[in-house]
Design a protein around this motif. Sequence first.
Motif, PDB file in Angstrom:
ATOM      1  N   ILE A  34       1.046  -1.079  -0.075  1.00  0.00           N
ATOM      2  CA  ILE A  34       0.092  -0.093  -0.090  1.00  0.00           C
ATOM      3  C   ILE A  34       0.818   1.369   0.103  1.00  0.00           C
ATOM      4  O   ILE A  34       1.596   1.316   0.923  1.00  0.00           O
ATOM      5  N   SER A  35       0.794   2.056  -0.940  1.00  0.00           N
ATOM      6  CA  SER A  35       1.722   3.142  -1.114  1.00  0.00           C
ATOM      7  C   SER A  35       1.410   4.368  -0.188  1.00  0.00           C
ATOM      8  O   SER A  35       0.103   4.536  -0.071  1.00  0.00           O
ATOM      9  N   ASN A 119      -3.857 -13.371  10.725  1.00  0.00           N
ATOM     10  CA  ASN A 119      -2.769 -13.989  10.119  1.00  0.00           C
ATOM     11  C   ASN A 119      -1.856 -13.082   9.176  1.00  0.00           C
ATOM     12  O   ASN A 119      -1.200 -13.679   8.355  1.00  0.00           O
ATOM     13  N   THR A 120      -1.897 -11.837   9.306  1.00  0.00           N
ATOM     14  CA  THR A 120      -1.146 -10.914   8.409  1.00  0.00           C
ATOM     15  C   THR A 120      -0.212 -10.030   9.367  1.00  0.00           C
ATOM     16  O   THR A 120      -0.773  -9.395  10.287  1.00  0.00           O
ATOM     17  N   ARG A 121       1.205  -9.797   8.813  1.00  0.00           N
ATOM     18  CA  ARG A 121       1.823  -9.071   9.459  1.00  0.00           C
ATOM     19  C   ARG A 121       1.755  -7.628   8.507  1.00  0.00           C
ATOM     20  O   ARG A 121       1.910  -7.809   7.360  1.00  0.00           O
ATOM     21  N   LEU A 122       2.339  -6.687   9.221  1.00  0.00           N
ATOM     22  CA  LEU A 122       2.363  -5.286   8.567  1.00  0.00           C
ATOM     23  C   LEU A 122       3.989  -4.755   8.703  1.00  0.00           C
ATOM     24  O   LEU A 122       4.291  -4.377   9.804  1.00  0.00           O
ATOM     25  N   PHE A 123       4.336  -4.184   7.648  1.00  0.00           N
ATOM     26  CA  PHE A 123       5.722  -3.635   7.832  1.00  0.00           C
ATOM     27  C   PHE A 123       5.459  -2.167   7.014  1.00  0.00           C
ATOM     28  O   PHE A 123       4.742  -2.142   5.890  1.00  0.00           O
ATOM     29  N   VAL A 124       6.110  -1.153   7.572  1.00  0.00           N
ATOM     30  CA  VAL A 124       6.259   0.235   6.961  1.00  0.00           C
ATOM     31  C   VAL A 124       7.756   0.000   6.263  1.00  0.00           C
ATOM     32  O   VAL A 124       8.773  -0.164   7.038  1.00  0.00           O
ATOM     33  N   TYR A 125       7.966   0.359   4.950  1.00  0.00           N
ATOM     34  CA  TYR A 125       9.035   0.139   4.260  1.00  0.00           C
ATOM     35  C   TYR A 125       9.584   1.590   3.729  1.00  0.00           C
ATOM     36  O   TYR A 125       8.489   2.362   3.139  1.00  0.00           O
ATOM     37  N   PHE A 126      10.579   1.909   3.977  1.00  0.00           N
ATOM     38  CA  PHE A 126      11.300   3.208   3.256  1.00  0.00           C
ATOM     39  C   PHE A 126      12.379   2.565   2.264  1.00  0.00           C
ATOM     40  O   PHE A 126      13.385   2.034   2.604  1.00  0.00           O
ATOM     41  N   GLY A 127      12.285   3.493   1.145  1.00  0.00           N
ATOM     42  CA  GLY A 127      13.168   3.276  -0.006  1.00  0.00           C
ATOM     43  C   GLY A 127      14.693   3.714   0.447  1.00  0.00           C
ATOM     44  O   GLY A 127      15.737   3.513   0.029  1.00  0.00           O
ATOM     45  N   ALA A 128      14.512   4.923   1.113  1.00  0.00           N
ATOM     46  CA  ALA A 128      15.617   5.830   1.506  1.00  0.00           C
ATOM     47  C   ALA A 128      15.454   6.949   2.182  1.00  0.00           C
ATOM     48  O   ALA A 128      14.213   7.704   1.869  1.00  0.00           O
ATOM     49  N   ALA A 129      16.120   7.339   3.098  1.00  0.00           N
ATOM     50  CA  ALA A 129      15.815   8.765   3.816  1.00  0.00           C
ATOM     51  C   ALA A 129      17.200   9.247   4.305  1.00  0.00           C
ATOM     52  O   ALA A 129      18.147   8.525   4.539  1.00  0.00           O
ATOM     53  N   LYS A 198       5.971   2.758   1.735  1.00  0.00           N
ATOM     54  CA  LYS A 198       4.674   2.132   1.508  1.00  0.00           C
ATOM     55  C   LYS A 198       4.750   1.089   2.675  1.00  0.00           C
ATOM     56  O   LYS A 198       5.796   0.701   3.599  1.00  0.00           O
ATOM     57  N   LEU A 199       3.670   0.578   2.939  1.00  0.00           N
ATOM     58  CA  LEU A 199       3.332  -0.775   3.981  1.00  0.00           C
ATOM     59  C   LEU A 199       3.293  -2.102   3.164  1.00  0.00           C
ATOM     60  O   LEU A 199       2.894  -1.959   1.682  1.00  0.00           O
ATOM     61  N   ILE A 200       3.671  -2.939   3.798  1.00  0.00           N
ATOM     62  CA  ILE A 200       3.989  -4.015   3.186  1.00  0.00           C
ATOM     63  C   ILE A 200       3.277  -5.366   4.009  1.00  0.00           C
ATOM     64  O   ILE A 200       3.647  -5.374   5.099  1.00  0.00           O
ATOM     65  N   GLU A 201       2.307  -6.104   3.421  1.00  0.00           N
ATOM     66  CA  GLU A 201       1.565  -7.034   4.209  1.00  0.00           C
ATOM     67  C   GLU A 201       2.329  -8.590   3.813  1.00  0.00           C
ATOM     68  O   GLU A 201       2.532  -8.647   2.624  1.00  0.00           O
ATOM     69  N   THR A 202       2.355  -9.150   4.666  1.00  0.00           N
ATOM     70  CA  THR A 202       2.938 -10.481   4.622  1.00  0.00           C
ATOM     71  C   THR A 202       2.064 -11.741   5.526  1.00  0.00           C
ATOM     72  O   THR A 202       1.426 -11.267   6.429  1.00  0.00           O
ATOM     73  N   PRO A 203       2.423 -12.857   5.205  1.00  0.00           N
ATOM     74  CA  PRO A 203       1.740 -13.912   6.215  1.00  0.00           C
ATOM     75  C   PRO A 203       2.289 -13.640   7.308  1.00  0.00           C
ATOM     76  O   PRO A 203       3.581 -13.210   7.566  1.00  0.00           O
TER      77      PRO A 203
END
Length: 306
Positions: A34-35, A119-129, A198-203
Motif C-alpha cells: 500500500i503506497s 494472520n497478516t503482518r504489516l511492515f512500513v518500508y522506506f526506500g531511502a531517507a 509503503k506498507l508491506i503485508e505478509t503472512p
Amino acid sequence: MKAHIALIFLLAVIPCVRAQQIDLIANSDGRKTISLDGQWRTIIDPYETGYYDYRYQPSANGYFQDAKPKSKSDLIEYDFDTSESLKVPGDWNTQAERLLFYEGTIWYKKSFDYQRKENTRLFVYFGAANYIADVYLNGEKIGRHEGGFTPFNFEITKLVRDTGNFLIVKVDNQRRRDAVPTLITDWWNYGGLTRQVKLIETPATFVQDYFIQLQKGSRERISGWVKLNGNKLNQKVRVGFPEARISKSFTTDANGLVQITFDADLTLWSSDSPKLYDVLIEAETDQVQDEIGFRTIETRGTEILL
C-alpha cells in the motif's frame, strides 16, 4: 518487480551486505503493498525543539506525539495539520527555494487508515531517507536508520489500528565527520524521504530474503539460500523456473534457513541478449516471484572475462 543480474563475483560481497540489513524484506516490489507516497505534512526544526527539551535531552513530548491542545493554556506550539506539505518521494532542497541549502531536521507526517487482517503482518518500508531517520507510529518509536541510500523497514503489526494512524519521521541531513557525506564533500547534500514509502503485508511466516545465482566456477549449477521469518520456520520450500521446467524442493532448518543447489541448463544473460527468468520461491505459507538473469564474470591475470 525488480530484475536482478546474478553475478558470480558477488558471492563474496553479498554476505556483508546481508549482515547489515538482516531484517530487510527482499524484493519489496514483489509483495502486496500500500503506497504512502504523495503529500506529507512537514515541520522545519533547525533547533530540534521538537526532539529535545530545554536540557537538550530527548523529550517525551516531542513532535512525534502529534499532540493537540486541550485548552488555551496548553503549550503546544506546533501543528502538522496546518503546516506546509512536501512531496514524497523527493528531496526537500528542490521543492522550496528556502530549503535549497537547508541542513538539519524536518519532521514528516502521514495519516492513514488500515483494515487489520488475521494472520497478516504489516511492515512500513522506506526506500531511502537522507541521512538519519527516526520513525514513529501513533506516538511510539519503531526504529532508527542511518544511511541515505539504503532501504529499511520496521514491523508495525501490533501498533497499527483501523483508523487514525499517524506515521511521523524525523529526517536529519546534517553533515558529520563520521557520516556520508562528511563535513567537506564534493556532492550535493540532499535531505528528505527521497524514495518510496509503503506498507508491506505478509503472512505470519513469510519469505523474508533469498539469494539465487550461478555457483562460482559453473555455468550450469545454481546455488544460494532462502530465509523465512515467522513462527513456522521449519517447512518445505520450492524454487521454480517455469520457463525452464525446473522445480526443486528443499526444507528449511529450525532457523528458517535453507541452502539450495541444483543443476540448470539456462540461457545466460548478455548485453546483446539480456535474458531474464521468472523465478518462483514458494513456501508452505508464502510465495514470491522475481526476475533474475544469470551470467558469469571472472578475472584471469590482468583480464576481466564476461
